[in-house]
Design a protein around this motif. Structure first.
Motif, PDB file in Angstrom:
ATOM      1  N   ALA A  22     -13.783  56.787 -62.456  1.00  0.00           N
ATOM      2  CA  ALA A  22     -12.922  55.419 -62.981  1.00  0.00           C
ATOM      3  C   ALA A  22     -13.961  54.954 -64.378  1.00  0.00           C
ATOM      4  O   ALA A  22     -14.640  54.300 -63.770  1.00  0.00           O
ATOM      5  N   ASN A  23     -12.712  54.067 -65.144  1.00  0.00           N
ATOM      6  CA  ASN A  23     -13.403  53.846 -66.200  1.00  0.00           C
ATOM      7  C   ASN A  23     -12.113  52.299 -66.865  1.00  0.00           C
ATOM      8  O   ASN A  23     -11.953  53.174 -67.504  1.00  0.00           O
ATOM      9  N   PRO A  24     -11.983  51.362 -65.719  1.00  0.00           N
ATOM     10  CA  PRO A  24     -11.416  50.864 -66.667  1.00  0.00           C
ATOM     11  C   PRO A  24     -10.813  50.324 -67.766  1.00  0.00           C
ATOM     12  O   PRO A  24      -9.339  49.547 -68.541  1.00  0.00           O
ATOM     13  N   MET A  25     -12.297  49.788 -69.031  1.00  0.00           N
ATOM     14  CA  MET A  25     -11.887  49.889 -70.048  1.00  0.00           C
ATOM     15  C   MET A  25     -11.534  50.545 -71.061  1.00  0.00           C
ATOM     16  O   MET A  25     -11.151  50.094 -72.383  1.00  0.00           O
ATOM     17  N   SER A  27      -8.806  54.295 -59.998  1.00  0.00           N
ATOM     18  CA  SER A  27      -8.764  54.460 -59.275  1.00  0.00           C
ATOM     19  C   SER A  27      -8.463  54.157 -57.961  1.00  0.00           C
ATOM     20  O   SER A  27      -7.918  53.057 -57.486  1.00  0.00           O
ATOM     21  N   ASP A  28      -7.903  55.458 -56.788  1.00  0.00           N
ATOM     22  CA  ASP A  28      -8.011  53.766 -55.751  1.00  0.00           C
ATOM     23  C   ASP A  28      -8.406  53.022 -55.003  1.00  0.00           C
ATOM     24  O   ASP A  28      -7.660  52.480 -54.208  1.00  0.00           O
ATOM     25  N   GLU A  29     -10.122  52.983 -55.404  1.00  0.00           N
ATOM     26  CA  GLU A  29     -10.432  52.171 -54.683  1.00  0.00           C
ATOM     27  C   GLU A  29     -10.681  50.742 -56.013  1.00  0.00           C
ATOM     28  O   GLU A  29     -11.611  49.647 -55.142  1.00  0.00           O
ATOM     29  N   SER A  30      -9.815  50.719 -56.590  1.00  0.00           N
ATOM     30  CA  SER A  30     -10.005  49.169 -57.490  1.00  0.00           C
ATOM     31  C   SER A  30      -8.197  48.987 -57.137  1.00  0.00           C
ATOM     32  O   SER A  30      -7.403  49.324 -56.754  1.00  0.00           O
ATOM     33  N   PRO A  31      -8.270  47.078 -56.653  1.00  0.00           N
ATOM     34  CA  PRO A  31      -7.505  46.429 -56.639  1.00  0.00           C
ATOM     35  C   PRO A  31      -6.329  47.636 -56.765  1.00  0.00           C
ATOM     36  O   PRO A  31      -4.788  47.528 -56.700  1.00  0.00           O
ATOM     37  N   GLU A  40      -2.971  42.030 -56.762  1.00  0.00           N
ATOM     38  CA  GLU A  40      -3.662  41.046 -56.462  1.00  0.00           C
ATOM     39  C   GLU A  40      -4.995  40.480 -57.410  1.00  0.00           C
ATOM     40  O   GLU A  40      -5.140  41.639 -57.210  1.00  0.00           O
ATOM     41  N   ALA A  41      -5.213  39.766 -58.182  1.00  0.00           N
ATOM     42  CA  ALA A  41      -5.475  39.883 -59.574  1.00  0.00           C
ATOM     43  C   ALA A  41      -6.719  38.426 -59.019  1.00  0.00           C
ATOM     44  O   ALA A  41      -6.016  37.697 -58.702  1.00  0.00           O
TER      45      ALA A  41
END
Length: 158
Positions: free
Chosen positions: A113-116, A121-125, A142-143
């Motif tokens: 995972a690398n949101p940028m 992945s399923d570990e991020s909200p 939800e952020a």
């Protein structure tokens, strides 16, 4: 129970290659650095020795981390999820309903995972909220800034 690490086969292979490199090449390089630093004399004031020992600790720590990940890896396969839903391994496009922006993501394992870089992945909200949704569905995430809504525009298994 030990934590499972969801990975693609490609990612697992990369981690195994890195572990092999650390065991066969890097560990020997660091041992040689320590041996050379010892030859400089008094170890109590030998910064080269301290640096080499620190590097050895980093190498051993990374090796332990990789062995743990590899031993608890769960391979993500395409047949684990329906082809028309967001799932690990797929690429998907969503539209932010507040701003109208379209964003493309690649659903990957937790170690990749690398949101940028557009990898979630399923570990991020965000990833957890998207998992299992289909084209046309509205997904609430939800952020920290509050509840955000996204519409799923496209899903592909590349």
């Amino acid at each position: 129970m030990a934590k499972e690490f969801k990975l693609t086969q490609e990612s697992l292979d990369k981690l195994k290659d890195e572990l092999e490199y650390l065991k066969t090449v890097r560990e020997k390089e660091v041992a040689e650095q320590i041996k050379e630093a010892r030859s400089f004399g008094d170890l109590s004031e030998n910064s080269e020795y301290d640096e080499a020992k620190n590097e050895q600790g980093k190498v051993f720590s990374r090796m332990a981390e990789l062995e743990n990940i590899i031993s608890h890896a769960v391979i993500i396969t395409e047949d684990m999820y329906s082809a028309d839903e967001i799932s690990p391994g797929c690429h998907f496009v969503v539209q932010d309903l507040e701003f109208g922006d379209e964003e493309e993501y690649h659903f990957v394992g937790s170690q990749e995972a690398n949101p940028m870089d557009g990898k979630v992945s399923d570990e991020s909200p965000f990833g957890k909220a998207m998992l299992g949704h289909r084209v046309g569905e509205i997904v609430e995430v939800e952020a920290p800034a509050g509840m955000m809504q996204y519409k799923v525009l496209d899903i592909s298994k590349k």
